[in-house]
Design an enzyme around this catalytic site. Structure first.
Site, PDB file in Angstrom:
ATOM      1  N   CYS B  90       0.832  -1.205   0.000  1.00 33.77           N
ATOM      2  CA  CYS B  90       0.000   0.000   0.000  1.00 33.77           C
ATOM      3  C   CYS B  90       0.873   1.263   0.000  1.00 33.77           C
ATOM      4  O   CYS B  90       1.534   1.531  -0.993  1.00 33.77           O
ATOM      5  CB  CYS B  90      -0.965  -0.045   1.185  1.00 33.77           C
ATOM      6  SG  CYS B  90      -2.339   1.088   1.030  1.00 33.77           S
ATOM      7  N   HIS B 198      -3.418  -5.838   1.287  1.00 34.68           N
ATOM      8  CA  HIS B 198      -2.676  -5.948   2.557  1.00 34.68           C
ATOM      9  C   HIS B 198      -2.510  -7.392   3.015  1.00 34.68           C
ATOM     10  O   HIS B 198      -3.392  -7.927   3.690  1.00 34.68           O
ATOM     11  CB  HIS B 198      -3.406  -5.164   3.636  1.00 34.68           C
ATOM     12  CG  HIS B 198      -3.324  -3.695   3.447  1.00 34.68           C
ATOM     13  ND1 HIS B 198      -2.389  -2.908   4.106  1.00 34.68           N
ATOM     14  CD2 HIS B 198      -4.029  -2.856   2.662  1.00 34.68           C
ATOM     15  CE1 HIS B 198      -2.540  -1.649   3.729  1.00 34.68           C
ATOM     16  NE2 HIS B 198      -3.523  -1.583   2.855  1.00 34.68           N
ATOM     17  N   GLU B 200      -0.707  -8.449   5.395  1.00 35.05           N
ATOM     18  CA  GLU B 200      -0.603  -8.522   6.855  1.00 35.05           C
ATOM     19  C   GLU B 200      -1.959  -8.542   7.545  1.00 35.05           C
ATOM     20  O   GLU B 200      -2.067  -8.933   8.699  1.00 35.05           O
ATOM     21  CB  GLU B 200       0.263  -7.366   7.388  1.00 35.05           C
ATOM     22  CG  GLU B 200      -0.401  -6.001   7.445  1.00 35.05           C
ATOM     23  CD  GLU B 200      -0.473  -5.289   6.082  1.00 35.05           C
ATOM     24  OE1 GLU B 200      -0.238  -5.935   5.048  1.00 35.05           O
ATOM     25  OE2 GLU B 200      -0.792  -4.085   6.078  1.00 35.05           O
TER      26      GLU B 200
END
Lengths: 84, 231
Positions: B90, B198, B200
Site C-alpha cells: 500500500c 494488505h 498482513e
C-alpha cells in the site's frame, strides 16, 4: 528571488479530480466542458542569478515536486525589484 | 543462526500497518525487527525489509514522495540493489514507486473514493522471487484500503515490464481504475515487490480471508534464502 512552479496532469493523462470538478461546475449551471486540476508551489530562493535559479528549480521539480510519469511543470522566476 | 529470519519493518511518520505487519510476520515464522525512518543503517543479519501501509508524511505532495527521501531509504536502496528482498504494501508500494525501485505510479482511484473491502487477486506469471512457490493463476483473498491505488505507467514501459514478467498480481475485478487491473508489480530482478492489497491483514481466519499468508510465507522464504539459512 521567487519562483513559481505550476504542476499539471500531463495532457492525455486521466485526471479524475478534474472530471469531478467539471461535473460539479456543470451541476452549478456553468458551461464547463473540461477541468484539469494541478498544483502550484511558490518558492523563495537564496540565489541571485535568474538562470542559476531556474536550473535549480528545474532540478527540484524533476526530483521531487512533480512526477514526470504523469505530471508536467512550468517554472516562472520573479526577480524582486529593489525599492528605495 | 535461528530458523526465524530477521525482517526489518520500517515505520515512517504516519505509518499505520507496521504493528500488524510485525504481528503477521511473527505468526508466519519470522523475527520482525522495528526500524525507524530516520535510522541510517539497517540492523545486522536482516533477511528482508518491509515498507508497510499508512499515510507517511500525511500523503503531502504525492503519496510516498516525501518518504522516499527518508534517511533509511538510502540503505533500503543499497539492500535492494544488492538483491535483498524488499516488500512494499500500500503506502510502502507507493514509496517504492516514488523511489524508483518499482515501475509506475499510484494515482487517485478512478472513482475518487477511498475503497475498503476484500478483493481477490491472481498471481501472474512473474519473476518475483517471493512468489516463486505460487502457481500462476493462484487466487488470493485479501483486503484493500486505499484512496490512491490506481497504478499507471505509459504504454512503452507497460509493454516492457509485462514482457519481463514484472506484473506480479492482478485484481479479478476493477476496484480503482488500475491499468490492466494491476494490483502489484516487481522490479526486473524480482527481489523488490509492491502491492496495494494488505497481506498482513489476511493471515488469521478469524478476521476474514487469509490470502496474505501465502505472500508473507514467500517473503520469509526469500529472507531465509538471502541469509543463506535452511528452513
Amino acid at each position: 528571488m521567487r519562483a513559481t512552479v505550476t504542476i499539471r496532469p500531463k495532457s492525455g493523462i486521466l485526471d479524475p479530480q478534474g472530471e469531478a470538478v467539471q461535473t460539479s461546475l456543470s451541476s452549478l449551471g456553468y458551461p464547463v466542458t473540461k477541468a484539469r486540476v494541478g498544483r502550484i508551489v511558490d518558492l523563495e530562493l537564496g540565489a541571485d542569478d535568474a538562470a542559476e535559479a531556474r536550473s535549480q528549480v528545474e532540478r527540484m521539480a524533476e526530483e521531487l515536486l512533480a512526477n514526470p510519469l504523469i505530471e508536467s511543470f512550468e517554472i516562472e522566476i520573479e526577480i524582486e525589484v529593489e525599492h528605495t | 543462526m535461528s530458523l526465524r529470519p530477521r525482517i526489518a519493518v520500517v515505520t515512517f511518520p504516519g505509518s499505520l500497518d507496521d504493528g500488524d505487519m510485525r504481528l503477521a510476520l511473527e505468526l508466519i515464522g519470522a523475527e520482525p525487527v522495528p526500524l525507524w525512518h530516520a535510522d541510517e543503517r539497517l540492523p545486522d543479519e536482516i533477511g528482508a525489509v518491509v515498507l508497510p501501509g499508512g499515510f507517511s508524511h500525511g500523503d503531502y505532495l504525492r503519496c510516498g514522495a516525501l518518504a522516499k527521501l527518508a534517511p533509511v531509504m538510502r540503505s533500503v536502496h543499497a539492500f535492494a540493489t544488492a538483491g535483498g528482498p524488499v516488500l512494499g504494501v500500500c503506502n510502502g508500494f507507493q514509496i517504492l514507486c516514488e523511489a524508483g525501485l518499482l515501475p509506475g505510479v499510484l494515482r487517485a482511484n478512478r472513482q475518487l473514493e477511498y475503497v475498503c473491502c476484500d478483493v481477490t487477486i491472481s498471481v501472474e506469471e512473474t519473476v518475483a522471487t517471493m512468489l516463486s512457490d505460487l502457481e500462476p493463476g493462484t487466487a488470493l483473498g485479501l483486503p484493500i484500503k486505499h484512496g490512491e491505488g490506481n497504478w499507471y505507467t505509459d504504454d512503452e514501459t507497460f509493454a516492457e515490464i509485462a514482457d519481463r514478467g514484472q506484473i506480479a498480481f492482478r485484481y479479478l475485478a476493477d476496484v480503482n481504475g488500475s491499468r490492466d487491473l494491476v494490483a502489484g508489480v516487481c522490479n526486473e530482478a524480482g527481489n523488490v515487490l509492491g502491492l496495494m492489497p494488505h497481506p498482513e491483514h489476511a493471515v488469521d481466519r478469524l478476521l476474514g480471508p487469509v490470502g496474505g499468508a501465502q505472500v508473507l510465507e514467500g517473503l520469509v522464504t526469500a529472507a531465509r534464502d538471502h541469509l543463506g539459512v535452511a528452513a
